[in-house]
Design an enzyme around this catalytic site. Structure first.
Site, PDB file in Angstrom:
ATOM      1  N   ASN A 206      45.722  50.047  56.180  1.00 55.23           N
ATOM      2  CA  ASN A 206      44.795  49.277  57.003  1.00 55.23           C
ATOM      3  C   ASN A 206      44.930  49.762  58.439  1.00 55.23           C
ATOM      4  O   ASN A 206      46.043  49.961  58.940  1.00 55.23           O
ATOM      5  CB  ASN A 206      45.127  47.789  56.919  1.00 55.23           C
ATOM      6  CG  ASN A 206      45.059  47.272  55.497  1.00 55.23           C
ATOM      7  OD1 ASN A 206      43.989  47.096  54.938  1.00 55.23           O
ATOM      8  ND2 ASN A 206      46.218  47.043  54.893  1.00 55.23           N
TER       9      ASN A 206
ATOM     10  N   CYS B 192      41.520  40.221  60.047  1.00 51.97           N
ATOM     11  CA  CYS B 192      42.506  40.576  59.022  1.00 51.97           C
ATOM     12  C   CYS B 192      43.834  39.941  59.413  1.00 51.97           C
ATOM     13  O   CYS B 192      44.408  40.289  60.450  1.00 51.97           O
ATOM     14  CB  CYS B 192      42.644  42.099  58.914  1.00 51.97           C
ATOM     15  SG  CYS B 192      43.993  42.646  57.843  1.00 51.97           S
ATOM     16  N   GLY B 193      44.327  39.031  58.586  1.00 60.32           N
ATOM     17  CA  GLY B 193      45.518  38.268  58.944  1.00 60.32           C
ATOM     18  C   GLY B 193      46.773  39.113  59.066  1.00 60.32           C
ATOM     19  O   GLY B 193      47.528  38.987  60.045  1.00 60.32           O
TER      20      GLY B 193
ATOM     21  N   GLU C 146      39.742  47.710  56.812  1.00 57.93           N
ATOM     22  CA  GLU C 146      40.600  47.322  55.691  1.00 57.93           C
ATOM     23  C   GLU C 146      40.406  48.214  54.476  1.00 57.93           C
ATOM     24  O   GLU C 146      39.275  48.435  54.030  1.00 57.93           O
ATOM     25  CB  GLU C 146      40.316  45.867  55.288  1.00 57.93           C
ATOM     26  CG  GLU C 146      40.909  44.829  56.217  1.00 57.93           C
ATOM     27  CD  GLU C 146      41.027  43.472  55.548  1.00 57.93           C
ATOM     28  OE1 GLU C 146      41.651  43.396  54.465  1.00 57.93           O
ATOM     29  OE2 GLU C 146      40.476  42.497  56.097  1.00 57.93           O
ATOM     30  N   ARG C 147      41.518  48.707  53.955  1.00 60.65           N
ATOM     31  CA  ARG C 147      41.467  49.423  52.680  1.00 60.65           C
ATOM     32  C   ARG C 147      41.103  48.408  51.600  1.00 60.65           C
ATOM     33  O   ARG C 147      41.424  47.217  51.706  1.00 60.65           O
ATOM     34  CB  ARG C 147      42.817  50.079  52.360  1.00 60.65           C
ATOM     35  CG  ARG C 147      43.924  49.089  52.051  1.00 60.65           C
ATOM     36  CD  ARG C 147      45.169  49.763  51.515  1.00 60.65           C
ATOM     37  NE  ARG C 147      46.159  48.763  51.135  1.00 60.65           N
ATOM     38  CZ  ARG C 147      47.332  49.040  50.594  1.00 60.65           C
ATOM     39  NH1 ARG C 147      47.664  50.306  50.355  1.00 60.65           N
ATOM     40  NH2 ARG C 147      48.181  48.077  50.272  1.00 60.65           N
TER      41      ARG C 147
ATOM     42  N   CYS D  78      47.508  39.144  51.679  1.00 61.41           N
ATOM     43  CA  CYS D  78      46.390  38.908  52.594  1.00 61.41           C
ATOM     44  C   CYS D  78      46.690  37.641  53.388  1.00 61.41           C
ATOM     45  O   CYS D  78      46.773  36.558  52.810  1.00 61.41           O
ATOM     46  CB  CYS D  78      45.089  38.767  51.813  1.00 61.41           C
ATOM     47  SG  CYS D  78      43.648  38.392  52.835  1.00 61.41           S
ATOM     48  N   GLY D  79      46.875  37.781  54.703  1.00 65.40           N
ATOM     49  CA  GLY D  79      47.265  36.641  55.530  1.00 65.40           C
ATOM     50  C   GLY D  79      46.197  35.574  55.640  1.00 65.40           C
ATOM     51  O   GLY D  79      46.448  34.382  55.418  1.00 65.40           O
ATOM     52  N   ASN D  80      44.966  35.967  55.975  1.00 68.42           N
ATOM     53  CA  ASN D  80      43.881  34.985  56.049  1.00 68.42           C
ATOM     54  C   ASN D  80      43.579  34.405  54.671  1.00 68.42           C
ATOM     55  O   ASN D  80      43.227  33.229  54.540  1.00 68.42           O
ATOM     56  CB  ASN D  80      42.628  35.626  56.641  1.00 68.42           C
ATOM     57  CG  ASN D  80      42.721  35.812  58.142  1.00 68.42           C
ATOM     58  OD1 ASN D  80      43.409  35.067  58.826  1.00 68.42           O
ATOM     59  ND2 ASN D  80      42.044  36.818  58.656  1.00 68.42           N
TER      60      ASN D  80
ATOM     61  N   ASN E 243      41.292  42.834  46.100  1.00 64.88           N
ATOM     62  CA  ASN E 243      40.412  43.375  47.128  1.00 64.88           C
ATOM     63  C   ASN E 243      38.968  43.385  46.630  1.00 64.88           C
ATOM     64  O   ASN E 243      38.710  43.230  45.429  1.00 64.88           O
ATOM     65  CB  ASN E 243      40.836  44.801  47.495  1.00 64.88           C
ATOM     66  CG  ASN E 243      42.127  44.852  48.264  1.00 64.88           C
ATOM     67  OD1 ASN E 243      42.334  44.084  49.202  1.00 64.88           O
ATOM     68  ND2 ASN E 243      43.017  45.762  47.878  1.00 64.88           N
TER      69      ASN E 243
END
Length: 273
Positions: free
Chosen positions: A184, A212-213, A202-203, A87-89, A78
């Site tokens: 999140n 955010c994905g 987002e945390r 993390c999707g994206n 992060n």
């Protein structure tokens, strides 16, 4: 809370050769760590690199590592410098970076913190990332809680464009229920039967991101319109458009989940650290 940036002069400095990618405005620093050149990075250094005033600037940082059983391993940090959950994206951007770096596959298989993932890149450059199955969705009074690789709070609202997402998201993220582990926070507005608009606090970034994905995925799952069959949800974010495809069974089991959207190279460079 993120710690303030402290600048220190060091006798020993190292050049970091980085690449910047973004997926619907969710931006990442990527380091090719297949030779373990950047394994030394600590929390403060990652935090500095992600800082938009003193570093490169990004929502997160990723290492592309070798893995003996997969095409590569994804290690995600992060913006606060701490190693993060899925993390999707970021995963979609790392797949595109792997392709641009010579790892050319029809189907990619890589390891992330939440387990193995599969991905594809179509002829239009859209990166499709298979997410983990979701078997538990907690339906609370006015929100949902679920884990799509990262924990998410999803609340449906109206007039989302005018909402102060940073302020409202922060209240929930640091509430008594979530302050210790963090969560999140996603606010969702229904556009039509097949489209939603999502904004996410987002945390780890401790702010709203343009997209955010895993949050988009969470929001899409609780917006399912077809029970016991295939669903496809179009998702609008501040940073662009994504889509989520999945199957929903009568046991409230979400499977075959795919997060789909663009992932693009922005620039590359070097920075001393």
């Amino acid at each position: 809370m993120p710690q303030p940036i402290t600048l220190q002069y060091k006798k020993n400095v190292m050049d970091i050769h980085f690449f910047k990618y973004q997926g619907t405005g969710n931006d990442f620093i990527i380091l090719d760590n297949r030779d373990n050149a950047y394994s030394f990075l600590d929390t403060a250094q990652v935090n500095l690199l992600c800082n938009r005033k003193f570093g490169v600037g990004a929502d997160g940082l990723m290492l592309l590592n070798k893995h003996k059983d997969y095409d590569f391993e994804m290690v995600y940090y992060n913006a606060d410098g701490k190693e993060g959950s899925m993390c999707g994206n970021g995963g979609r951007c790392l797949v595109k970076f792997a392709y641009d770096s010579g790892i050319k596959k029809t189907t990619y298989h890589f390891m992330a913190t939440d387990g193995p993932h599969e991905a594809e890149i179509d002829l239009q450059g859209i990166v499709r990332l298979k997410m983990k199955d979701v078997q538990t969705v907690k339906n609370k009074t006015n929100h949902f809680i679920l884990d799509t690789g990262s924990p998410h709070y999803v609340q449906f609202v109206q007039n989302l464009q005018k909402m102060n997402v940073r302020e409202e998201g922060k209240k929930i993220r640091y509430s008594d229920d979530f302050a210790e582990e963090g969560i999140n926070v996603n606010f969702v507005e229904t556009v039509d039967d097949h489209t939603i608009f999502v904004r996410t606090y987002e945390r780890g970034v401790e702010n709203e991101t343009l997209s955010c994905g895993t949050g988009v995925t969470a929001a899409a799952l609780v917006s399912a319109h077809n029970e016991n069959s295939f669903n496809e949800i179009d998702v609008r974010t501040t940073g662009g458009k994504l889509s989520v495809e999945f199957n929903l069974s009568d046991q409230n089991h979400y499977s075959n989940i795919w997060l789909c959207g663009p992932a693009e190279f922005v620039f590359k460079g070097e920075i001393e650290i």
